[in-house]
Design an enzyme around this catalytic site. Structure first.
Site, PDB file in Angstrom:
ATOM      1  N   ASP A 294      61.183  32.190  69.731  1.00  0.00           N
ATOM      2  CA  ASP A 294      59.878  31.878  69.829  1.00  0.00           C
ATOM      3  C   ASP A 294      59.430  31.034  68.645  1.00  0.00           C
ATOM      4  OD1 ASP A 294      59.488  33.521  72.286  1.00  0.00           O
ATOM      5  OD2 ASP A 294      58.670  35.130  71.216  1.00  0.00           O
TER       6      ASP A 294
ATOM      7  N   ASP B 248      61.155  41.210  71.337  1.00  0.00           N
ATOM      8  CA  ASP B 248      60.483  40.661  70.311  1.00  0.00           C
ATOM      9  C   ASP B 248      60.249  41.803  69.182  1.00  0.00           C
ATOM     10  OD1 ASP B 248      59.624  38.332  71.711  1.00  0.00           O
ATOM     11  OD2 ASP B 248      58.011  39.303  72.585  1.00  0.00           O
TER      12      ASP B 248
END
Length: 174
Positions: free
Chosen positions: A144, A126
């Site tokens: 995401d 991330d």
């Protein structure tokens, strides 16, 4: 349904997957773990984190040895369902709108990107971090984002479909 229309969602999914792979690799190669590069001070930063949990850090603190297996199995089941929906001809009064197929494609591409990381690395990279005043939104990635936008498009399609159904029903009763 023409071959081009049937192929479109898979091209979108592949594009999301490729963009996700490239951005994650760039982050792993060029940004030190937990390093923070402020892009818009106080609002947006590029960081490097490895998330063993689900999207936006859900279940990241879980110590269960089954966490990774469960997350992979769930994502694969969702991916298989979406791929089946995209391949099957739409029957029984269901109409495959462009919005619906795009939403499903984005979710499929995002899920594929995150499953790839989880299977090969045990965690998902991330790197996008947003702040809203004192609140810091959980760090996330392109996959995401695609899943979230895809889900929003699916909800929008359902809402618009409900209105289309009402309009059709009203016009048939007139």
């Amino acid at each position: 349904m023409t071959p081009a229309v049937r192929f479109y969602p898979f091209a979108v999914s592949a594009g999301v997957f490729i963009l996700d792979r490239i951005t994650k690799q760039v982050i792993r190669d060029r940004v030190s773990f937990w390093d923070n590069h402020s892009v818009i001070p106080g609002f947006f930063s590029i960081v490097h984190t490895e998330n063993p949990g689900a999207a936006f850090g859900l279940f990241a603190e879980s110590t269960s040895e089954w966490r990774t297996f469960f997350l992979i199995a769930l994502a694969i089941a969702v991916m298989m369902l979406i791929a089946t929906l995209l391949v099957q001809p739409w029957r029984g009064g269901l109409s495959a709108t462009h919005l619906l197929r795009t939403g499903l494609a984005l979710v499929l591409g995002g899920a594929t990107g995150n499953v790839y990381d989880r299977v090969l690395r045990g965690a998902v990279t991330d790197f996008l971090e947003f702040h809203f005043g004192a609140y810091q939104f959980p760090t996330f990635n392109i996959a995401d984002s695609a899943i979230t936008v895809g889900a929003a498009l699916l909800l929008l399609d359902m809402w618009l479909g409900r209105h289309r159904h009402k309009e059709t029903h009203v016009s048939q009763t007139d």
